[in-house]
Design a protein around this motif. Structure first.
Motif, PDB file in Angstrom:
ATOM      1  N   LEU A  36      51.022  47.952  45.022  1.00  0.00           N
ATOM      2  CA  LEU A  36      49.926  47.396  46.274  1.00  0.00           C
ATOM      3  C   LEU A  36      50.716  46.463  46.591  1.00  0.00           C
ATOM      4  O   LEU A  36      50.413  45.407  47.758  1.00  0.00           O
ATOM      5  N   GLY A  37      51.931  45.600  46.184  1.00  0.00           N
ATOM      6  CA  GLY A  37      52.499  44.327  46.428  1.00  0.00           C
ATOM      7  C   GLY A  37      51.402  43.151  46.151  1.00  0.00           C
ATOM      8  O   GLY A  37      51.864  42.073  46.712  1.00  0.00           O
ATOM      9  N   LEU A  38      50.755  43.092  44.940  1.00  0.00           N
ATOM     10  CA  LEU A  38      49.960  42.405  44.973  1.00  0.00           C
ATOM     11  C   LEU A  38      50.665  40.844  44.042  1.00  0.00           C
ATOM     12  O   LEU A  38      50.236  39.775  44.116  1.00  0.00           O
ATOM     13  N   SER A  39      51.580  41.228  43.633  1.00  0.00           N
ATOM     14  CA  SER A  39      52.537  40.229  42.653  1.00  0.00           C
ATOM     15  C   SER A  39      53.042  39.001  43.770  1.00  0.00           C
ATOM     16  O   SER A  39      53.318  37.902  43.245  1.00  0.00           O
ATOM     17  N   THR A  40      52.978  39.044  45.038  1.00  0.00           N
ATOM     18  CA  THR A  40      53.490  37.875  45.649  1.00  0.00           C
ATOM     19  C   THR A  40      52.122  37.211  46.473  1.00  0.00           C
ATOM     20  O   THR A  40      52.421  36.192  47.173  1.00  0.00           O
ATOM     21  N   LYS A  41      50.772  37.755  46.269  1.00  0.00           N
ATOM     22  CA  LYS A  41      49.971  37.103  46.806  1.00  0.00           C
ATOM     23  C   LYS A  41      49.352  35.750  46.318  1.00  0.00           C
ATOM     24  O   LYS A  41      48.550  35.967  45.147  1.00  0.00           O
ATOM     25  N   LYS A  42      49.740  34.690  46.652  1.00  0.00           N
ATOM     26  CA  LYS A  42      49.359  33.361  46.207  1.00  0.00           C
ATOM     27  C   LYS A  42      47.811  32.928  46.309  1.00  0.00           C
ATOM     28  O   LYS A  42      47.275  32.655  45.266  1.00  0.00           O
ATOM     29  N   SER A  43      47.088  33.841  47.048  1.00  0.00           N
ATOM     30  CA  SER A  43      45.427  33.677  47.058  1.00  0.00           C
ATOM     31  C   SER A  43      45.005  34.295  45.901  1.00  0.00           C
ATOM     32  O   SER A  43      44.120  33.474  45.427  1.00  0.00           O
ATOM     33  N   LEU A  44      45.470  35.161  45.527  1.00  0.00           N
ATOM     34  CA  LEU A  44      45.106  35.933  44.365  1.00  0.00           C
ATOM     35  C   LEU A  44      45.249  35.213  43.245  1.00  0.00           C
ATOM     36  O   LEU A  44      44.390  34.913  42.096  1.00  0.00           O
ATOM     37  N   LEU A  45      46.513  34.469  42.996  1.00  0.00           N
ATOM     38  CA  LEU A  45      46.760  33.597  41.840  1.00  0.00           C
ATOM     39  C   LEU A  45      46.126  32.331  41.906  1.00  0.00           C
ATOM     40  O   LEU A  45      45.370  31.882  40.775  1.00  0.00           O
ATOM     41  N   LYS A  46      45.639  31.779  42.961  1.00  0.00           N
ATOM     42  CA  LYS A  46      44.988  30.568  43.164  1.00  0.00           C
ATOM     43  C   LYS A  46      43.487  30.969  42.684  1.00  0.00           C
ATOM     44  O   LYS A  46      43.143  29.821  41.946  1.00  0.00           O
ATOM     45  N   LYS A  47      43.001  31.890  42.959  1.00  0.00           N
ATOM     46  CA  LYS A  47      41.607  32.217  42.680  1.00  0.00           C
ATOM     47  C   LYS A  47      41.563  32.249  41.175  1.00  0.00           C
ATOM     48  O   LYS A  47      40.731  31.773  40.390  1.00  0.00           O
ATOM     49  N   ASP A 263      46.363  36.990  32.241  1.00  0.00           N
ATOM     50  CA  ASP A 263      46.592  38.213  32.765  1.00  0.00           C
ATOM     51  C   ASP A 263      45.210  39.153  33.047  1.00  0.00           C
ATOM     52  O   ASP A 263      45.109  39.644  34.046  1.00  0.00           O
ATOM     53  N   ILE A 264      44.265  38.925  32.240  1.00  0.00           N
ATOM     54  CA  ILE A 264      43.089  39.689  32.548  1.00  0.00           C
ATOM     55  C   ILE A 264      42.159  39.149  33.603  1.00  0.00           C
ATOM     56  O   ILE A 264      41.668  39.670  34.325  1.00  0.00           O
ATOM     57  N   ALA A 265      42.234  37.864  33.713  1.00  0.00           N
ATOM     58  CA  ALA A 265      41.523  37.033  34.843  1.00  0.00           C
ATOM     59  C   ALA A 265      42.185  37.589  36.125  1.00  0.00           C
ATOM     60  O   ALA A 265      41.524  37.987  37.060  1.00  0.00           O
ATOM     61  N   LEU A 266      43.540  37.663  35.885  1.00  0.00           N
ATOM     62  CA  LEU A 266      44.235  37.881  37.304  1.00  0.00           C
ATOM     63  C   LEU A 266      43.803  39.424  37.613  1.00  0.00           C
ATOM     64  O   LEU A 266      43.784  39.759  38.708  1.00  0.00           O
ATOM     65  N   ALA A 267      43.907  40.292  36.606  1.00  0.00           N
ATOM     66  CA  ALA A 267      43.546  41.681  36.777  1.00  0.00           C
ATOM     67  C   ALA A 267      42.098  41.933  37.316  1.00  0.00           C
ATOM     68  O   ALA A 267      42.077  42.561  38.523  1.00  0.00           O
ATOM     69  N   TYR A 268      41.094  40.938  37.113  1.00  0.00           N
ATOM     70  CA  TYR A 268      39.833  41.123  37.422  1.00  0.00           C
ATOM     71  C   TYR A 268      39.993  40.640  38.973  1.00  0.00           C
ATOM     72  O   TYR A 268      39.361  41.386  39.761  1.00  0.00           O
ATOM     73  N   THR A 269      40.546  39.712  39.145  1.00  0.00           N
ATOM     74  CA  THR A 269      40.654  39.255  40.670  1.00  0.00           C
ATOM     75  C   THR A 269      41.325  40.303  41.488  1.00  0.00           C
ATOM     76  O   THR A 269      40.888  40.622  42.665  1.00  0.00           O
ATOM     77  N   ASN A 270      42.348  40.769  40.961  1.00  0.00           N
ATOM     78  CA  ASN A 270      42.989  41.956  41.977  1.00  0.00           C
ATOM     79  C   ASN A 270      42.383  42.985  41.960  1.00  0.00           C
ATOM     80  O   ASN A 270      42.635  43.744  43.006  1.00  0.00           O
ATOM     81  N   LEU A 271      41.496  43.496  40.865  1.00  0.00           N
ATOM     82  CA  LEU A 271      40.853  44.664  41.259  1.00  0.00           C
ATOM     83  C   LEU A 271      39.669  44.403  42.112  1.00  0.00           C
ATOM     84  O   LEU A 271      39.395  45.283  42.823  1.00  0.00           O
ATOM     85  N   THR A 272      39.105  43.409  42.088  1.00  0.00           N
ATOM     86  CA  THR A 272      37.907  43.015  42.985  1.00  0.00           C
ATOM     87  C   THR A 272      38.424  43.196  44.537  1.00  0.00           C
ATOM     88  O   THR A 272      37.956  43.568  45.327  1.00  0.00           O
ATOM     89  N   TYR A 273      39.822  42.503  44.746  1.00  0.00           N
ATOM     90  CA  TYR A 273      40.341  42.506  46.067  1.00  0.00           C
ATOM     91  C   TYR A 273      40.734  44.002  46.210  1.00  0.00           C
ATOM     92  O   TYR A 273      40.521  44.523  47.306  1.00  0.00           O
TER      93      TYR A 273
END
Ligand code: PLP
Length: 364
Positions: A36-47, A263-273
């Motif tokens: 889904l191209g999430l690996s470059t979305k800085k907003s998800l990283l910041k969250k 990594d788990i927190a990032l996956a949580y953010t990304n799954l919500t997105y």
């Protein structure tokens, strides 16, 4: 020349020598599993960073069975269970470890495991560790599986069937009939959803969702976080008793440091997105599949598009030519696949004009 050098020479002569490469970051990536191209979305990283900063601990510190289990793991497991309608879940360090956990611990003496011949290498490796019998059936072939179960000369304690939702090299989906066969024979069904979670299904949840199968106590879903979920790690969803059994018997869960909290927190953010934008994501998936159909006449069911070339050298040459044009595709050779392929991933962050350049090249 020592043994390893001799072996390496043989591998090199057949154009099968692998090495990790530092590819230019500017290349347009049609090779990775970042669907889904999430690996470059800085907003998800910041969250994610903000959330993690609020925690007392930010490293996992120990096994989950000692005191490495955190609120972050627990919240993610609960979210996955609620979305996927499974009783319980457990996070695992990686998909490789999760497959070893499942297969090594669940197949006991007098049990029998039926596993698809194209199941991931981690599952295949785990079959070497099991106490029960292992039978490999033909890829996605429900008839072969049914015949093999029906012709058993003894009654095993348990039958376990292991399949993938979407296969990593072919991009094809396991037929629904596997679920019917599992029910008919009272078998446990393990579905490795590494390449299906986030890509197929009404709610983009994967194989069970795609066929509208309500999870039952004989179902086990394994998913990875390093692909559509844009992170690293894995999870297993199943009944209370199976998850509890894994906590008590699966060595890669008991004797390994808990999954990375970041990594788990990032996956949580990304799954919500992903869940928030699923309608838009599904439309984009369908659009990329239409482009592939139009130019290559391939009916892609997932975001993996294999193009059979059958020549180890040629796939590397084709990959190099595309790199010169600014694009990176996968060049997959034996023994990973039986015939060399170009593995193109029609990721959602690829612009239409770029996808068209690559499909036009591959058409010729
Ligand atoms: C089908 C499948 N299962 C399991 C794995 C292993 O997962 P991980 O990379 O998280 O170890 C992979 C690949 O990475 C895979 O393609």
């Amino acid at each position: 020349m020592n043994y390893y050098e001799k072996e390496l020479n043989i591998i090199e002569k057949s154009n099968r020598l692998r090495n990790r490469k530092l590819f230019d970051n500017k290349l347009i990536d049609l090779a990775s599993n970042d669907y889904l191209g999430l690996s470059t979305k800085k907003s998800l990283l910041k969250k994610t960073y903000k959330k993690l900063k609020e925690e007392r601990y930010f490293s996992p510190k120990s096994s989950m069975l000692v005191n490495g289990y955190s609120n972050i793991h627990n919240k993610f497991e609960k979210k996955l269970c609620k979305l996927n309608k499974f009783e319980q879940g457990i996070v695992v360090g990686s998909g490789f470890l999760a497959n070893i956990a499942l297969i090594e611990s669940l197949i006991r003496k007098k049990d029998i495991l039926f596993i698809d011949e194209e199941y991931h290498a981690s599952g295949m490796l785990a079959t070497k560790l099991v106490q029960g019998e292992v039978v490999v059936f033909k890829h996605n072939d429900t008839e072969d599986l049914e015949n093999k179960i029906s012709s058993l000369s003894y009654t095993p304690n348990r039958i376990v069937i292991a399949i993938e939702g979407v296969y990593s090299m072919g991009g094809d989906i396991a037929p629904k009939e596997f679920n019917e066969i599992a029910s008919k024979h009272n078998a446990i069904l393990i579905v490795d959803e590494a390449h299906s979670s986030g890509v197929i299904g009404k709610n983009l949840l994967g194989w069970f969702d795609y066929y509208g199968i309500e999870p039952q106590s004989n179902h086990i879903k394994m998913g990875t976080l390093g692909k559509a979920y844009g992170s690293y790690g894995a999870y297993i969803l199943a009944s209370h008793s199976i998850i509890s059994f894994l906590e008590n018997r699966a060595k890669t869960i008991i004797y390994s440091t808990a999954p990375s909290l970041f990594d788990i927190a990032l996956a949580y953010t990304n799954l919500t997105y992903l869940q928030k934008y699923k309608k838009k994501i599904k439309k984009r998936i369908a659009k990329n599949q239409r482009i592939v159909k139009k130019y290559l006449n391939i009916d892609a069911k997932s975001l993996i598009v294999p193009i059979e070339i059958g020549d180890n050298k040629k796939v590397i040459d084709m990959q190099t030519e595309l790199i010169e044009k600014g694009y990176l595709v996968g060049a997959i050779r034996q023994p990973t696949v039986s015939k060399a392929i170009i593995r193109m991933i029609i990721k959602l962050d690829i612009k239409e004009k770029d996808l068209k350049v690559v499909v036009r090249y591959l058409k010729n």
